[in-house]
Scaffold this motif. Structure first.
Motif, PDB file in Angstrom:
ATOM      1  N   HIS A   1       0.836  -1.215   0.000  1.00 47.85           N
ATOM      2  CA  HIS A   1       0.000   0.000   0.000  1.00 47.85           C
ATOM      3  C   HIS A   1       0.871   1.265   0.000  1.00 47.85           C
ATOM      4  CE1 HIS A   1       1.060   0.822   4.168  1.00 47.85           C
ATOM      5  NE2 HIS A   1       1.012  -0.484   4.345  1.00 47.85           N
ATOM      6  N   GLY A   2       0.287   2.370  -0.456  1.00 46.96           N
ATOM      7  CA  GLY A   2       0.976   3.660  -0.406  1.00 46.96           C
ATOM      8  C   GLY A   2       1.144   4.110   1.043  1.00 46.96           C
ATOM      9  N   GLU A   3       1.882   5.194   1.225  1.00 44.69           N
ATOM     10  CA  GLU A   3       2.152   5.674   2.591  1.00 44.69           C
ATOM     11  C   GLU A   3       0.832   5.926   3.340  1.00 44.69           C
ATOM     12  OE1 GLU A   3       5.517   8.473   3.655  1.00 44.69           O
ATOM     13  OE2 GLU A   3       3.790   9.742   4.139  1.00 44.69           O
ATOM     14  N   SER A   4       0.794   5.468   4.578  1.00 40.88           N
ATOM     15  CA  SER A   4      -0.429   5.637   5.379  1.00 40.88           C
ATOM     16  C   SER A   4      -0.253   6.794   6.356  1.00 40.88           C
ATOM     17  CB  SER A   4      -0.743   4.353   6.155  1.00 40.88           C
ATOM     18  OG  SER A   4       0.133   4.246   7.255  1.00 40.88           O
TER      19      SER A   4
ATOM     20  N   GLY B   1       0.366   8.824   0.004  1.00 41.81           N
ATOM     21  CA  GLY B   1       0.031   7.428  -0.307  1.00 41.81           C
ATOM     22  C   GLY B   1      -0.947   7.320  -1.464  1.00 41.81           C
ATOM     23  N   VAL B   2      -1.912   8.256  -1.510  1.00 38.15           N
ATOM     24  CA  VAL B   2      -2.868   8.271  -2.629  1.00 38.15           C
ATOM     25  C   VAL B   2      -2.102   8.512  -3.928  1.00 38.15           C
ATOM     26  CG1 VAL B   2      -4.750   9.612  -3.677  1.00 38.15           C
ATOM     27  CG2 VAL B   2      -4.870   8.957  -1.251  1.00 38.15           C
ATOM     28  N   GLY B   3      -1.153   9.452  -3.874  1.00 35.35           N
ATOM     29  CA  GLY B   3      -0.332   9.747  -5.058  1.00 35.35           C
ATOM     30  C   GLY B   3       0.493   8.532  -5.474  1.00 35.35           C
ATOM     31  N   GLU B   4       1.026   7.826  -4.497  1.00 32.33           N
ATOM     32  CA  GLU B   4       1.841   6.634  -4.813  1.00 32.33           C
ATOM     33  C   GLU B   4       0.987   5.554  -5.488  1.00 32.33           C
ATOM     34  OE1 GLU B   4       5.247   6.755  -1.271  1.00 32.33           O
ATOM     35  OE2 GLU B   4       3.362   5.751  -0.886  1.00 32.33           O
TER      36      GLU B   4
ATOM     37  N   THR C   1       6.810   1.489  -0.091  1.00 32.87           N
ATOM     38  CA  THR C   1       5.373   1.706  -0.315  1.00 32.87           C
ATOM     39  C   THR C   1       5.109   2.089  -1.779  1.00 32.87           C
ATOM     40  OG1 THR C   1       5.641   4.015   0.429  1.00 32.87           O
ATOM     41  CG2 THR C   1       4.806   2.439   2.047  1.00 32.87           C
ATOM     42  N   GLY C   2       4.033   1.499  -2.316  1.00 32.41           N
ATOM     43  CA  GLY C   2       3.448   1.985  -3.561  1.00 32.41           C
ATOM     44  C   GLY C   2       4.191   1.725  -4.869  1.00 32.41           C
ATOM     45  N   ILE C   3       5.182   0.846  -4.859  1.00 39.46           N
ATOM     46  CA  ILE C   3       5.897   0.592  -6.129  1.00 39.46           C
ATOM     47  C   ILE C   3       5.712  -0.878  -6.530  1.00 39.46           C
ATOM     48  CG2 ILE C   3       8.132   0.684  -7.331  1.00 39.46           C
ATOM     49  CD1 ILE C   3       8.970   2.705  -5.139  1.00 39.46           C
TER      50      ILE C   3
END
Ligand SMILES: O=C(O)[C@H](O)COP(=O)(O)O
Length: 249
Positions: free
Chosen positions: A10-13, A33-36, A209-211
């Motif tokens: 998940h992206g950053e929380s 996190g949404v952006g990631e 996160t997110g990759i």
């Protein structure tokens, strides 16, 4: 024939950015996190790696990430399967506490044993504590004696692998491009299994996160390239360092 597996933390929380142990606490993504998660969609699209089925945990940061990543590549309509077995590691009584403060209080060795040893779990959480999920209705189907009060990575491997075998492997064998949207430690458990990483060496592995991390798997579901491939290797390296250094600021 090879199979396509994409792992996505998940992206950053909200709690990642506050440096808090999160585990099973159901916090959402923050703006970064949404952006990631949206960027993960762009990466998947740019490589034409379009998932045909997604597996997530029962936690909103993974569910939200999966939704944004799929929406961004026009795959919002694919089948979704969810399981508590893909949840983050249960961080026991550390849930809700600040990583830097715990490091300061107990010292680097104990702090790292709780974070990265294979078989030292953090202390148990009280069943009715503020950050306990023991009575959360989403886990009502999990027998009480299997509902964790704390977990080490070994425990996560033990509860995650049955789901890998029963639900993810059949999708891979059916020719699906499988996205698994989950968490730092449930994905470390899966990578340990895929890459056959030793109990000692897994301590050094961090998931950013997110990759998206892409694995092409052979007919025995072993990685064609050990370690897979991050779709943005530079960002992944920076993200891995940031995770490794958590608690140091
Ligand atoms: O649950 C958490 O706090 C994290 O997202 C994973 O934490 P860790 O990298 O400290 O194990």
């Amino acid at each position: 024939m090879t199979s396509k597996l994409i792992l996505l933390r998940h992206g950053e929380s909200e709690w990642n950015s506050k440096n808090l142990f999160t585990g099973w606490v159901d916090v959402d993504l923050n703006e970064k996190g949404v952006g990631e998660a949206k960027n993960a969609a762009a990466l998947l699209k740019s490589e034409d790696l379009l998932p045909t089925v997604v597996h997530t945990s029962l936690l909103r940061r993974a569910i939200h990430t999966a939704y944004l990543a799929l929406d961004g590549c026009d795959r919002h309509w694919i089948p979704v399967r969810r399981s508590w077995r893909l949840n983050e590691r249960h961080y026991g009584s550390l849930q809700g506490l600040n990583k830097a403060e715990i490091r300061e209080k107990y010292g680097e060795t104990q702090f790292m044993a709780w974070r990265r040893s294979y078989d030292v779990p953090p202390p148990e959480i009280e069943k009715d504590g503020e950050f306990s999920q023991f009575n959360d209705p989403r886990y009502a189907d999990v027998p009480a004696d299997e509902r964790p009060l704390h977990e080490c990575l070994k425990d996560v491997v033990a509860r995650m692998l049955p789901y890998w075998e029963s639900d993810i492997v059949p999708d891979l064998k059916d020719g699906h491009t499988v996205l698994v949207a989950a968490h730092g430690n449930s994905l470390r458990a899966l990578v340990k299994h895929l890459d056959d990483i030793s109990d000692d060496d897994i301590a050094g592995l961090n998931i950013p996160t997110g990759i998206p991390l892409y694995y092409e798997l052979d007919e025995n579901l072993k990685p064609v390239v050990k370690g897979g491939r991050y779709l943005d290797p530079e960002a992944a390296e920076a993200g891995q360092k940031a995770v490794a250094n958590q608690g140091k600021k």
